[in-house]
Structure formats: C-alpha cells, structure tokens
Motif scaffolding. Structure first.
Motif, PDB file in Angstrom:
ATOM      1  N   UNK A  48      -7.176 -37.417  -3.773  1.00 24.68           N
ATOM      2  CA  UNK A  48      -6.550 -37.181  -5.063  1.00 24.68           C
ATOM      3  C   UNK A  48      -6.391 -35.714  -5.418  1.00 24.68           C
ATOM      4  N   UNK A  49      -5.191 -35.365  -5.835  1.00 22.61           N
ATOM      5  CA  UNK A  49      -4.947 -34.063  -6.455  1.00 22.61           C
ATOM      6  C   UNK A  49      -5.266 -34.199  -7.939  1.00 22.61           C
ATOM      7  N   UNK A  50      -5.650 -33.107  -8.541  1.00 21.80           N
ATOM      8  CA  UNK A  50      -6.001 -33.133  -9.951  1.00 21.80           C
ATOM      9  C   UNK A  50      -4.809 -33.618 -10.773  1.00 21.80           C
ATOM     10  N   UNK A  51      -5.076 -34.611 -11.639  1.00 25.53           N
ATOM     11  CA  UNK A  51      -4.060 -35.088 -12.557  1.00 25.53           C
ATOM     12  C   UNK A  51      -3.281 -36.296 -12.069  1.00 25.53           C
ATOM     13  N   UNK A  52      -3.405 -36.691 -10.818  1.00 23.58           N
ATOM     14  CA  UNK A  52      -2.675 -37.861 -10.343  1.00 23.58           C
ATOM     15  C   UNK A  52      -3.460 -39.121 -10.650  1.00 23.58           C
ATOM     16  N   UNK A  53      -2.764 -40.242 -10.706  1.00 19.86           N
ATOM     17  CA  UNK A  53      -3.397 -41.515 -11.028  1.00 19.86           C
ATOM     18  C   UNK A  53      -3.858 -42.207  -9.753  1.00 19.86           C
ATOM     19  N   UNK A  54      -4.640 -43.272  -9.944  1.00 15.08           N
ATOM     20  CA  UNK A  54      -5.159 -44.031  -8.819  1.00 15.08           C
ATOM     21  C   UNK A  54      -4.036 -44.792  -8.135  1.00 15.08           C
ATOM     22  N   UNK A  55      -3.964 -44.710  -6.804  1.00 12.58           N
ATOM     23  CA  UNK A  55      -2.946 -45.443  -6.058  1.00 12.58           C
ATOM     24  C   UNK A  55      -3.426 -46.866  -5.803  1.00 12.58           C
ATOM     25  N   UNK A  56      -2.495 -47.710  -5.338  1.00 11.54           N
ATOM     26  CA  UNK A  56      -2.837 -49.104  -5.060  1.00 11.54           C
ATOM     27  C   UNK A  56      -3.912 -49.194  -3.975  1.00 11.54           C
ATOM     28  N   UNK A  57      -3.786 -48.369  -2.950  1.00 10.73           N
ATOM     29  CA  UNK A  57      -4.778 -48.395  -1.877  1.00 10.73           C
ATOM     30  C   UNK A  57      -6.155 -47.975  -2.358  1.00 10.73           C
ATOM     31  N   UNK A  58      -6.205 -46.977  -3.207  1.00 15.28           N
ATOM     32  CA  UNK A  58      -7.481 -46.526  -3.754  1.00 15.28           C
ATOM     33  C   UNK A  58      -8.099 -47.599  -4.631  1.00 15.28           C
ATOM     34  N   UNK A  59      -7.263 -48.295  -5.400  1.00 10.98           N
ATOM     35  CA  UNK A  59      -7.772 -49.370  -6.258  1.00 10.98           C
ATOM     36  C   UNK A  59      -8.424 -50.468  -5.432  1.00 10.98           C
ATOM     37  N   UNK A  60      -7.789 -50.835  -4.331  1.00  9.08           N
ATOM     38  CA  UNK A  60      -8.365 -51.863  -3.457  1.00  9.08           C
ATOM     39  C   UNK A  60      -9.686 -51.385  -2.869  1.00  9.08           C
ATOM     40  N   UNK A  61      -9.739 -50.134  -2.437  1.00  5.61           N
ATOM     41  CA  UNK A  61     -10.971 -49.596  -1.868  1.00  5.61           C
ATOM     42  C   UNK A  61     -12.097 -49.582  -2.897  1.00  5.61           C
ATOM     43  N   UNK A  62     -11.788 -49.198  -4.132  1.00  6.64           N
ATOM     44  CA  UNK A  62     -12.803 -49.176  -5.191  1.00  6.64           C
ATOM     45  C   UNK A  62     -13.274 -50.586  -5.506  1.00  6.64           C
ATOM     46  N   UNK A  63     -12.339 -51.540  -5.564  1.00  2.62           N
ATOM     47  CA  UNK A  63     -12.708 -52.930  -5.831  1.00  2.62           C
ATOM     48  C   UNK A  63     -13.622 -53.471  -4.738  1.00  2.62           C
ATOM     49  N   UNK A  64     -13.308 -53.171  -3.491  1.00  4.02           N
ATOM     50  CA  UNK A  64     -14.139 -53.633  -2.382  1.00  4.02           C
ATOM     51  C   UNK A  64     -15.520 -52.995  -2.412  1.00  4.02           C
ATOM     52  N   UNK A  65     -15.575 -51.710  -2.729  1.00  2.00           N
ATOM     53  CA  UNK A  65     -16.874 -51.028  -2.803  1.00  2.00           C
ATOM     54  C   UNK A  65     -17.758 -51.664  -3.871  1.00  2.00           C
TER      55      UNK A  65
END
Length: 257
Positions: A48-65
């Motif tokens: 992530x660059x500062x100020x960008x939102x969570x991407x779909x792939x990142x959301x899946x990774x966070x949900x799995x974690x």
C-alpha cells in the motif's frame, strides 16, 4: 447445567479455574489480535501507498488471516475458558445465563489486556509501525457502521451458540472453532470495505489505544455488544428448549468453590 444467573462468589475470584480461564482468554486474544492486526500492517508494508484504499486481494488476505487465527485461538482455549476471545461473545453468554458476572469481568479484562499486549508487541516488532485499527470509511455514515457491527456480531454470536452451546449440537461441537472462524472471515469480506468489520471490542480497542486512533471508536463497542447480546437472548429463549439440561459454553463456578 441449566441456565442460571449469578454474580459469582468472592472466592471465585481467586480460584485456580478462574485464573486459568482468564489466562487462556488473554493468550487466545493475543494470538488473534497479533495475527489480525499484523496482517493489516504486513499488507500495508508490502503493497500500500499512503492514502490508497484496500484492494480486493488485500481484503481476502485480511479475512483469511482473521479466520485462520480465530480458529486457532478458539481451539486453544475452548476446553479451558469456553473459547470466547471476544467481549461481545462473553456478553452474549452472560445475558444467556451461561457465565457469572464476576467471571465475565475477568474475561473482559483478560481480553482487553491481550489485545493491547498483542498490539504493543506488533508496534515493537514492526519498527514502530502505527496500528491501523478500525474506522468508518469515507462515504459511510456512523449509523451505517453501527448497523453493520450489530448484524455481523449477531451472526458471529449466533454461530457460537449453535455450534458450541446448543445441547442439540451433537457433532457440531467439534467444528465450532472452524465455524466461528469462517463466519468472522465471511463477515470481513462483507463489512471490511465499509467499517473494517471488527465484531470484537477487544480487537478494536488494542489498536485504538496503541495507535491512538479513536475515530468512530464507540461504534465498535456499542454495535458488537448489542448484536452479541441480542443473539444470546434470542438463541437462549427462542431456540434452546428450557426443559433440557445441557452443557454450557462456559459453566458457572462449581458450588463447592
């Protein structure tokens, strides 16, 4: 044993069973928050660059974690404390008469301390990366976030009751940690883009305190407690037959304490 309501006896506060249960909740919550918040920081470090939102792939990774770590955390303490790992779950079982008020307070303190300890260790281990925590995203109102937290936590605590408490659960009891982890992961896929999908006041409190981020923080207490309490009351009094004597998610202290 049948549901019953009790404040708890004075000697319960120092009984070894209470100490072991509180310690297990502390460690389990530490495991869950360390992996959950840690996954957010790790993805921020990698992508992530500062100020960008969570991407779909990142959301899946966070949900799995979160799903994986909660499955492990509940499994580690289910036979000791009942596997709450969440003040909202404890609140639901308190309203359902499955735990004494004193034991509930012990759990809440242990869960909050576990979350704070995990976030402090994360901040130290990541070279002082500031915890992200939870907040309502741009374009989403606080009331929308509150409603999301109520509904998502209702689903979580209802799942806890159905798989870990219901006397008719049968073999479902063996997959309770997995089911609990799955519902949290699924809810993060739904609520993550809107309010982060906490469903757990301790999970929200640790990063808020250590990172000193209090924006919209009240939502992550009021919503989960309302949703968890409602699920406990509905399942206890509308689903579980009152005449059945059954095992509990976390029994009240034995009478011979």
């Amino acid at each position: 044993m049948p549901r019953r309501y009790a404040l708890g006896r004075a000697d319960e506060a120092t009984h070894p069973d209470s100490m072991r249960a509180a310690l297990s909740e502390f460690i389990a919550t530490f495991i869950f928050v360390f992996a959950g918040e840690g996954s957010v920081l790790a993805l921020g470090k990698i992508y992530r660059d500062v100020g960008t939102s969570t991407t779909a792939g990142e959301l899946v990774a966070i949900a799995l974690a979160h799903a994986f770590s909660l499955f492990a955390a509940v499994s580690t303490c289910m036979n000791i404390s009942g596997g709450h790992v969440n003040p909202a779950v404890t609140f639901g079982t308190l309203l359902g008469g499955r735990i004494s008020v004193l034991r509930a307070v012990f759990y809440w303190v242990a869960q909050l301390l576990g979350a704070v300890a995990a976030t402090l260790v994360l901040r130290l281990a990541t070279n002082n990366m500031r915890p992200v925590g939870f907040y309502v995203t741009s374009g989403v109102g606080e009331l929308h976030g509150l409603l999301l937290e109520i509904v998502m936590t209702f689903g979580l605590v209802y799942t806890v009751y159905a798989t870990a408490i219901d006397p008719k659960r049968g073999g479902l009891g063996t997959i309770a940690p997995l089911a609990i982890g799955f519902i949290v992961g699924a809810n993060i896929l739904v609520g993550g883009p809107f309010d982060g999908a906490s469903m757990n006041p301790a999970r929200a409190f640790g990063p808020a305190l250590v990172g000193w981020r209090w924006k919209n923080h009240w939502i992550y207490w009021v919503g989960p407690l309302l949703g968890g309490g409602l699920a406990g009351l509905i399942y206890e009094y509308m689903v579980i037959p009152t005449e059945i004597t059954h095992h509990t998610h976390q029994p009240l202290a034995p009478e011979d304490y």
